[in-house]
Design an enzyme around this catalytic site. Structure first.
Site, mmCIF file in Angstrom:
data_model
loop_
_atom_site.group_PDB
_atom_site.id
_atom_site.type_symbol
_atom_site.label_atom_id
_atom_site.label_comp_id
_atom_site.label_asym_id
_atom_site.label_seq_id
_atom_site.Cartn_x
_atom_site.Cartn_y
_atom_site.Cartn_z
ATOM 1 N N ASP A 144 0.807 -1.216 0.000
ATOM 2 C CA ASP A 144 0.000 0.000 0.000
ATOM 3 C C ASP A 144 0.843 1.271 0.000
ATOM 4 O O ASP A 144 0.503 2.271 0.623
ATOM 5 C CB ASP A 144 -0.949 0.011 1.200
ATOM 6 C CG ASP A 144 -0.231 -0.142 2.531
ATOM 7 O OD1 ASP A 144 0.989 -0.376 2.537
ATOM 8 O OD2 ASP A 144 -0.903 -0.022 3.574
ATOM 9 N N LYS A 178 3.892 4.544 15.052
ATOM 10 C CA LYS A 178 2.763 5.429 15.358
ATOM 11 C C LYS A 178 2.778 5.868 16.827
ATOM 12 O O LYS A 178 1.866 5.556 17.604
ATOM 13 C CB LYS A 178 1.439 4.734 15.017
ATOM 14 C CG LYS A 178 1.302 4.416 13.532
ATOM 15 C CD LYS A 178 -0.018 3.739 13.208
ATOM 16 C CE LYS A 178 -0.118 3.420 11.716
ATOM 17 N NZ LYS A 178 -1.373 2.722 11.380
#
Length: 214
Positions: free
Chosen positions: A118, A172
């Protein structure tokens, strides 16, 4: 001659809704981007590597969903390709590589390129391999910079300026760590990389995506 193998981590069917209605009929890696399926950009870039031996898309889609596409692209780009279906036990990116260790290493591959499906970029894979081979390390990560307030949405990298050596990695993070992020392209020396992953599994039970970047 350095034998290179490419792995594209394509994941599997998702219950998410962000890509509907496209995702109702088309596997996410096959979404059209600039007129061709997303992972065809990856395959086209990998096929340009002179000493590439094989491309292995790895995921947990049914073979019926992606098998014909893999066969067709293999012929189009004249490169050997095989789809490897994960066990479906949510083993993660690193776990999937361990699951297919024998498939990846069976032809004495020396360098492994791992790409997440992706991502969209110029795929400077030849330059990444050259840079990796010039350095005395097990792995190389492609990274880029983003605006500081966007960094927490990605895996953040802290590195040593003169050498590019990774000093710290946070996936993250809740607070600011760095404006340098992981691009989802990795280059590894095969034997020490799998020795490392096996050691991580022995200690933790399951290697994660963070272990790829450690």
């Amino acid at each position: 001659m350095t034998r290179v193998k490419g792995v594209i981590v394509i994941g599997g069917p998702s219950k998410g809704t962000r890509f509907r209605p496209l995702s109702l009929d088309v596997p996410k890696p096959l979404f059209p981007v600039a007129g061709i399926p997303m992972i065809e950009h990856h395959i086209r870039a990998l096929a340009k590597i002179r000493d590439l031996t094989e491309i292995l898309p790895i995921g947990y889609y049914d073979a019926a969903d992606v098998g014909d596409f893999v066969d067709r692209l293999s012929k189009k780009y004249r490169v050997r390709m095989r789809y490897l279906r994960e066990s479906g036990d949510e083993v993660g990116s690193a776990g999937a590589l361990l699951e297919f260790k024998e498939e990846i290493t069976l032809d004495e591959t020396e360098v492994l390129l791992v790409l997440h499906s992706d991502i969209c970029c110029t795929f400077p894979l030849v330059q990444i391999i050259d840079s990796h081979l010039q350095r005395d390390g097990v792995g190389t990560i492609a990274f880029t910079r983003v605006p500081s307030d966007h960094g927490r949405q990605y895996g953040c990298v802290v590195y040593e300026e003169p050498t590019g050596k990774v000093l710290h990695y946070a996936e993250k993070p809740e607070s600011y760590v760095s404006d340098t992020i992981n691009c989802g392209i990795y280059c590894f020396n095969v034997r020490p990389f799998f020795e490392f992953l096996s050691s991580v599994r022995a200690l933790k039970g399951r290697p994660s995506a963070m272990d790829l970047a450690a």
